[in-house]
Design a protein around this motif. Structure first.
Motif, mmCIF file in Angstrom:
data_model
loop_
_atom_site.group_PDB
_atom_site.id
_atom_site.type_symbol
_atom_site.label_atom_id
_atom_site.label_comp_id
_atom_site.label_asym_id
_atom_site.label_seq_id
_atom_site.Cartn_x
_atom_site.Cartn_y
_atom_site.Cartn_z
ATOM 1 N N PRO A 56 89.410 -46.500 -54.052
ATOM 2 C CA PRO A 56 90.807 -46.313 -54.440
ATOM 3 C C PRO A 56 91.455 -47.519 -55.126
ATOM 4 O O PRO A 56 92.477 -47.360 -55.789
ATOM 5 C CB PRO A 56 91.506 -46.007 -53.119
ATOM 6 C CG PRO A 56 90.642 -46.630 -52.086
ATOM 7 C CD PRO A 56 89.236 -46.530 -52.603
ATOM 8 N N LEU A 57 90.873 -48.708 -54.998
ATOM 9 C CA LEU A 57 91.462 -49.890 -55.617
ATOM 10 C C LEU A 57 90.770 -50.183 -56.951
ATOM 11 O O LEU A 57 89.610 -49.845 -57.141
ATOM 12 C CB LEU A 57 91.326 -51.096 -54.683
ATOM 13 C CG LEU A 57 91.968 -50.933 -53.309
ATOM 14 C CD1 LEU A 57 91.694 -52.154 -52.450
ATOM 15 C CD2 LEU A 57 93.456 -50.679 -53.424
ATOM 16 N N ASP A 58 91.499 -50.822 -57.841
ATOM 17 C CA ASP A 58 90.953 -51.172 -59.148
ATOM 18 C C ASP A 58 89.980 -52.336 -59.006
ATOM 19 O O ASP A 58 90.341 -53.382 -58.467
ATOM 20 C CB ASP A 58 92.088 -51.546 -60.101
ATOM 21 C CG ASP A 58 91.597 -51.848 -61.498
ATOM 22 O OD1 ASP A 58 90.623 -51.202 -61.935
ATOM 23 O OD2 ASP A 58 92.197 -52.716 -62.146
ATOM 24 N N LEU A 59 88.756 -52.137 -59.464
ATOM 25 C CA LEU A 59 87.771 -53.207 -59.454
ATOM 26 C C LEU A 59 87.695 -53.803 -60.844
ATOM 27 O O LEU A 59 87.384 -53.128 -61.808
ATOM 28 C CB LEU A 59 86.394 -52.669 -59.023
ATOM 29 C CG LEU A 59 86.333 -52.103 -57.615
ATOM 30 C CD1 LEU A 59 84.971 -51.486 -57.338
ATOM 31 C CD2 LEU A 59 86.626 -53.195 -56.603
ATOM 32 N N LYS A 60 87.989 -55.081 -60.959
ATOM 33 C CA LYS A 60 88.066 -55.745 -62.259
ATOM 34 C C LYS A 60 86.694 -55.958 -62.888
ATOM 35 O O LYS A 60 86.557 -55.994 -64.081
ATOM 36 C CB LYS A 60 88.755 -57.087 -62.104
ATOM 37 C CG LYS A 60 90.134 -56.978 -61.481
ATOM 38 C CD LYS A 60 91.197 -56.835 -62.521
ATOM 39 C CE LYS A 60 92.565 -56.891 -61.903
ATOM 40 N NZ LYS A 60 93.236 -55.644 -61.868
ATOM 41 N N GLN A 61 85.657 -56.114 -62.066
ATOM 42 C CA GLN A 61 84.333 -56.414 -62.597
ATOM 43 C C GLN A 61 83.711 -55.196 -63.259
ATOM 44 O O GLN A 61 83.708 -54.106 -62.712
ATOM 45 C CB GLN A 61 83.415 -56.894 -61.486
ATOM 46 C CG GLN A 61 83.852 -58.211 -60.869
ATOM 47 C CD GLN A 61 83.006 -58.577 -59.682
ATOM 48 O OE1 GLN A 61 82.762 -57.760 -58.823
ATOM 49 N NE2 GLN A 61 82.573 -59.821 -59.643
ATOM 50 N N ALA A 62 83.167 -55.412 -64.441
ATOM 51 C CA ALA A 62 82.467 -54.331 -65.127
ATOM 52 C C ALA A 62 81.144 -54.038 -64.428
ATOM 53 O O ALA A 62 80.762 -52.900 -64.256
ATOM 54 C CB ALA A 62 82.225 -54.705 -66.578
ATOM 55 N N GLU A 63 80.446 -55.081 -64.013
ATOM 56 C CA GLU A 63 79.174 -54.935 -63.320
ATOM 57 C C GLU A 63 79.304 -55.726 -62.030
ATOM 58 O O GLU A 63 79.823 -56.828 -62.027
ATOM 59 C CB GLU A 63 78.059 -55.505 -64.190
ATOM 60 C CG GLU A 63 76.677 -55.306 -63.645
ATOM 61 C CD GLU A 63 75.614 -55.842 -64.597
ATOM 62 O OE1 GLU A 63 75.038 -55.021 -65.316
ATOM 63 O OE2 GLU A 63 75.394 -57.058 -64.601
ATOM 64 N N LEU A 64 78.855 -55.177 -60.918
ATOM 65 C CA LEU A 64 79.005 -55.899 -59.664
ATOM 66 C C LEU A 64 77.766 -55.774 -58.796
ATOM 67 O O LEU A 64 76.929 -54.896 -58.997
ATOM 68 C CB LEU A 64 80.251 -55.446 -58.910
ATOM 69 C CG LEU A 64 80.380 -53.984 -58.496
ATOM 70 C CD1 LEU A 64 79.726 -53.746 -57.151
ATOM 71 C CD2 LEU A 64 81.838 -53.626 -58.419
ATOM 72 N N ILE A 65 77.668 -56.669 -57.832
ATOM 73 C CA ILE A 65 76.573 -56.676 -56.867
ATOM 74 C C ILE A 65 77.137 -56.138 -55.560
ATOM 75 O O ILE A 65 77.974 -56.775 -54.932
ATOM 76 C CB ILE A 65 76.012 -58.096 -56.671
ATOM 77 C CG1 ILE A 65 75.466 -58.629 -57.983
ATOM 78 C CG2 ILE A 65 74.951 -58.106 -55.585
ATOM 79 C CD1 ILE A 65 75.046 -60.080 -57.945
ATOM 80 N N PRO A 66 76.705 -54.946 -55.123
ATOM 81 C CA PRO A 66 77.251 -54.378 -53.894
ATOM 82 C C PRO A 66 76.608 -54.986 -52.651
ATOM 83 O O PRO A 66 75.389 -55.060 -52.549
ATOM 84 C CB PRO A 66 76.889 -52.890 -54.010
ATOM 85 C CG PRO A 66 75.631 -52.887 -54.815
ATOM 86 C CD PRO A 66 75.746 -54.038 -55.761
ATOM 87 N N THR A 67 77.409 -55.466 -51.767
ATOM 88 C CA THR A 67 76.970 -55.935 -50.449
ATOM 89 C C THR A 67 78.210 -56.186 -49.631
ATOM 90 O O THR A 67 78.802 -57.258 -49.728
ATOM 91 C CB THR A 67 76.127 -57.231 -50.508
ATOM 92 O OG1 THR A 67 75.025 -57.036 -51.376
ATOM 93 C CG2 THR A 67 75.591 -57.585 -49.147
ATOM 94 N N SER A 68 78.632 -55.217 -48.852
ATOM 95 C CA SER A 68 79.783 -55.428 -47.994
ATOM 96 C C SER A 68 79.404 -56.206 -46.745
ATOM 97 O O SER A 68 80.240 -56.889 -46.165
ATOM 98 C CB SER A 68 80.391 -54.082 -47.596
ATOM 99 O OG SER A 68 80.957 -53.459 -48.713
ATOM 100 N N ASP A 69 78.161 -56.107 -46.312
ATOM 101 C CA ASP A 69 77.684 -56.811 -45.126
ATOM 102 C C ASP A 69 76.421 -57.574 -45.464
ATOM 103 O O ASP A 69 75.524 -57.055 -46.139
ATOM 104 C CB ASP A 69 77.362 -55.814 -44.004
ATOM 105 C CG ASP A 69 78.578 -55.070 -43.509
ATOM 106 O OD1 ASP A 69 79.619 -55.726 -43.300
ATOM 107 O OD2 ASP A 69 78.503 -53.855 -43.336
#
Length: 79
Positions: A59-72
């Protein structure tokens, strides 16, 4: 610290279709800026937040075009 690293990335938001969009890449180990740390990751997990980001449903705007997912993740600070 020099050398290379392997990391998973998600493409820009319009190309995300879930975890199947993840791409394995290799590149140089970045040098941290004065306000950053470099962590050698020993374990990582993907959770629900990573899934909805991968499906472009966050729901929030993510500024990065490409990102590395790792919440934990867990590791050691090396720089």
């Amino acid at each position: 610290m020099s050398g290379t690293r392997k990391f998973w990335t998600l493409p820009e938001p319009s190309a995300r279709q879930g975890f199947s969009s993840l791409k394995l890449k290799e590149g140089p180990i970045p040098k941290p800026e004065p306000y950053e740390v470099l962590i050698k990751v020993h374990a990582a997990s993907l959770n629900y937040r990573d899934l909805i980001i991968a499906k472009n449903q966050y729901p929030l705007d993510l500024k990065q075009a490409e990102l590395i997912p790792t919440s934990d993740g867990a590791g050691e600070v090396v720089a």
